[in-house]
Design a protein around this motif. Structure first.
Motif, PDB file in Angstrom:
ATOM      1  N   ASN A   1      43.898  40.037  34.839  1.00  0.00           N
ATOM      2  CA  ASN A   1      43.962  38.731  35.504  1.00  0.00           C
ATOM      3  C   ASN A   1      42.626  38.282  36.085  1.00  0.00           C
ATOM      4  O   ASN A   1      42.315  37.098  36.076  1.00  0.00           O
ATOM      5  CB  ASN A   1      45.015  38.751  36.618  1.00  0.00           C
ATOM      6  N   ARG A   2      41.821  39.214  36.582  1.00  0.00           N
ATOM      7  CA  ARG A   2      40.578  38.850  37.282  1.00  0.00           C
ATOM      8  C   ARG A   2      39.355  38.776  36.390  1.00  0.00           C
ATOM      9  O   ARG A   2      38.446  38.002  36.645  1.00  0.00           O
ATOM     10  CB  ARG A   2      40.310  39.841  38.410  1.00  0.00           C
TER      11      ARG A   2
ATOM     12  N   GLN B   1      45.483  43.970  37.110  1.00  0.00           N
ATOM     13  CA  GLN B   1      44.529  43.296  37.995  1.00  0.00           C
ATOM     14  C   GLN B   1      43.250  42.962  37.219  1.00  0.00           C
ATOM     15  O   GLN B   1      42.733  41.853  37.316  1.00  0.00           O
ATOM     16  CB  GLN B   1      44.220  44.213  39.182  1.00  0.00           C
ATOM     17  N   GLN B   2      42.758  43.900  36.435  1.00  0.00           N
ATOM     18  CA  GLN B   2      41.562  43.646  35.623  1.00  0.00           C
ATOM     19  C   GLN B   2      41.832  42.536  34.608  1.00  0.00           C
ATOM     20  O   GLN B   2      41.005  41.659  34.410  1.00  0.00           O
ATOM     21  CB  GLN B   2      41.116  44.926  34.905  1.00  0.00           C
TER      22      GLN B   2
END
Length: 193
Positions: A131-132, A128-129
């Motif tokens: 990608n974001r 998630q980190q």
């Protein structure tokens, strides 16, 4: 039944090419089914400069079954568990072939460090980190590499002295440090166990 003659050959192949590949594989003890692999962090990645230790356990069906590998060195990567060191890589599961070796498996793990697959994560938080907020991911991965995978600035003699002062015999300290590639923390863990 593990083909120990093949395992011996694979260990010799790895030790012949350490200078070129930086990849090492050595037995943890007299038992050839428990090994430790070492890979250098790939250049141009947040893992550059790090030396990563990977626990390798050979199943009874090796080489017809894949080796079980997991990172002993903590690493921040979408396809590697930040908690357990478990690795999400197809050749360590259903894409294994007896034509592959421990060295090719470790080269694949090293390539995974260069090319994360955040859409097939082992660690959802890291993915998630990634990608974001890619810059934060790179900073965190770099920090983890510096903290857990870079050899201490202490020289070998200082490390030996430090561990001997803790009450361990010098000969044992030297052989343990050598077995774990100079990693003072891993050496202390082994000496205490």
């Amino acid at each position: 039944m593990i083909d120990f003659a093949r395992v011996q050959k694979e260990l010799q192949e790895c030790s012949r090419d350490v200078e070129g590949s930086g990849i090492r594989v050595s037995p943890k003890s007299d038992n050839l089914s428990c090994l430790i692999g070492t890979i250098p962090g790939p250049l141009g990645t947040p893992y550059e400069g790090g030396v990563f230790q990977i626990d390798i356990t050979l199943p009874d069906g090796y080489p017809f079954e894949p080796p079980k590998m997991q990172f002993a060195t903590k690493v921040w990567h979408p396809n590697i568990s930040s908690q357990s060191g478990a690795i999400c890589l197809d050749i360590l599961k259903d894409q294994w072939s007896p034509a592959l070796t421990l060295k090719t498996a470790l080269l694949s793990v090293q390539a995974l460090l260069s090319a994360p697959q955040p859409d097939d994560p082992q660690d959802a938080v890291v993915a998630q980190q990634y990608n974001r907020d890619y810059q934060t991911f790179v900073g965190t991965a770099r920090y983890w590499t510096e903290t857990f995978a870079m050899r201490s600035a202490l020289g070998v003699e200082e490390k030996v002295q430090k561990l001997v002062e803790m009450g361990f015999p010098e000969a044992l300290v030297k052989s343990t440090l050598e077995a774990v590639g100079g990693d003072e923390n891993l050496a202390l863990e082994r000496l205490c166990s």
